[in-house]
Design a protein around this motif. Structure first.
Motif, short mmCIF file in Angstrom:
data_model
loop_
_atom_site.label_atom_id
_atom_site.label_comp_id
_atom_site.label_asym_id
_atom_site.label_seq_id
_atom_site.Cartn_x
_atom_site.Cartn_y
_atom_site.Cartn_z
N PHE A 16 -31.59 -7.98 -12.00
CA PHE A 16 -31.13 -6.61 -11.84
C PHE A 16 -31.07 -5.94 -13.21
O PHE A 16 -30.68 -6.56 -14.19
N THR A 17 -31.41 -4.65 -13.26
CA THR A 17 -31.19 -3.90 -14.48
C THR A 17 -29.69 -3.72 -14.64
O THR A 17 -28.91 -3.87 -13.68
N VAL A 18 -29.27 -3.38 -15.84
CA VAL A 18 -27.85 -3.13 -16.07
C VAL A 18 -27.39 -1.96 -15.19
O VAL A 18 -26.32 -2.01 -14.58
N ALA A 19 -28.21 -0.94 -15.07
CA ALA A 19 -27.86 0.22 -14.24
C ALA A 19 -27.72 -0.16 -12.78
O ALA A 19 -26.78 0.28 -12.10
N ASP A 20 -28.63 -1.00 -12.27
CA ASP A 20 -28.55 -1.43 -10.87
C ASP A 20 -27.32 -2.30 -10.62
O ASP A 20 -26.67 -2.19 -9.58
N ALA A 21 -27.02 -3.18 -11.56
CA ALA A 21 -25.84 -4.04 -11.42
C ALA A 21 -24.58 -3.18 -11.42
O ALA A 21 -23.67 -3.39 -10.61
N ALA A 22 -24.53 -2.20 -12.31
CA ALA A 22 -23.37 -1.32 -12.38
C ALA A 22 -23.20 -0.54 -11.09
O ALA A 22 -22.09 -0.41 -10.57
N LYS A 23 -24.30 -0.04 -10.56
CA LYS A 23 -24.24 0.71 -9.30
C LYS A 23 -23.74 -0.17 -8.16
O LYS A 23 -22.91 0.24 -7.37
N ALA A 24 -24.23 -1.39 -8.10
CA ALA A 24 -23.82 -2.32 -7.04
C ALA A 24 -22.33 -2.65 -7.14
O ALA A 24 -21.67 -2.84 -6.12
N PHE A 25 -21.80 -2.70 -8.36
CA PHE A 25 -20.39 -3.04 -8.57
C PHE A 25 -19.49 -1.81 -8.55
O PHE A 25 -18.27 -1.93 -8.57
N GLY A 26 -20.09 -0.62 -8.55
CA GLY A 26 -19.29 0.60 -8.55
C GLY A 26 -18.62 0.87 -9.88
O GLY A 26 -17.51 1.41 -9.93
N VAL A 27 -19.28 0.49 -10.97
CA VAL A 27 -18.76 0.70 -12.32
C VAL A 27 -19.84 1.39 -13.15
O VAL A 27 -20.97 1.57 -12.69
N THR A 28 -19.49 1.76 -14.37
CA THR A 28 -20.48 2.37 -15.25
C THR A 28 -21.31 1.27 -15.93
O THR A 28 -20.83 0.14 -16.07
N PRO A 29 -22.51 1.60 -16.38
CA PRO A 29 -23.30 0.61 -17.13
C PRO A 29 -22.56 0.10 -18.37
O PRO A 29 -22.72 -1.06 -18.77
N ASN A 30 -21.69 0.93 -18.94
CA ASN A 30 -20.92 0.52 -20.12
C ASN A 30 -20.07 -0.71 -19.82
O ASN A 30 -19.87 -1.56 -20.69
N TYR A 31 -19.56 -0.82 -18.60
CA TYR A 31 -18.78 -2.00 -18.20
C TYR A 31 -19.59 -3.27 -18.44
O TYR A 31 -19.09 -4.25 -19.00
N PHE A 32 -20.86 -3.26 -18.02
CA PHE A 32 -21.70 -4.44 -18.21
C PHE A 32 -22.12 -4.62 -19.66
O PHE A 32 -22.16 -5.73 -20.16
N TYR A 33 -22.44 -3.53 -20.36
CA TYR A 33 -22.82 -3.66 -21.78
C TYR A 33 -21.68 -4.28 -22.60
O TYR A 33 -21.93 -5.10 -23.47
#
Length: 77
Positions: A16-33
């Motif tokens: 998953f891209t960071v953006a896709d993972a963030a969307k799936a989790f309902g968080v911003t991409p910054n959360y994953f970064y």
């Protein structure tokens, strides 16, 4: 036991891209970064040295879900 040299189709790859993972989790991409930077989330870099392309494995996301899952404690004794 036989081994297969068949290649999986791109749609079967659990990345998953960071953006896709963030969307799936309902968080911003910054959360994953932030979690990637501090080492709590590992990534696969499929890019080049000059242009990284980070992907997060499905099993990494599943492990993150398990780490943050809480179970209610029953009051019945």
């Amino acid at each position: 036991m036989s081994t297969s040299t068949e290649t999986l189709p791109a749609s079967a790859l659990p990345l998953f891209t960071v953006a896709d993972a963030a969307k799936a989790f309902g968080v911003t991409p910054n959360y994953f970064y932030e979690r990637i930077r501090d080492g709590r989330v590992t990534t696969v870099d499929i890019g080049t040295e000059l242009k990284p392309k980070l992907r997060i494995r499905n099993d990494t996301l599943q492990a993150l879900i398990e780490q943050h899952t809480t179970h209610a404690v029953s009051d019945a004794a």
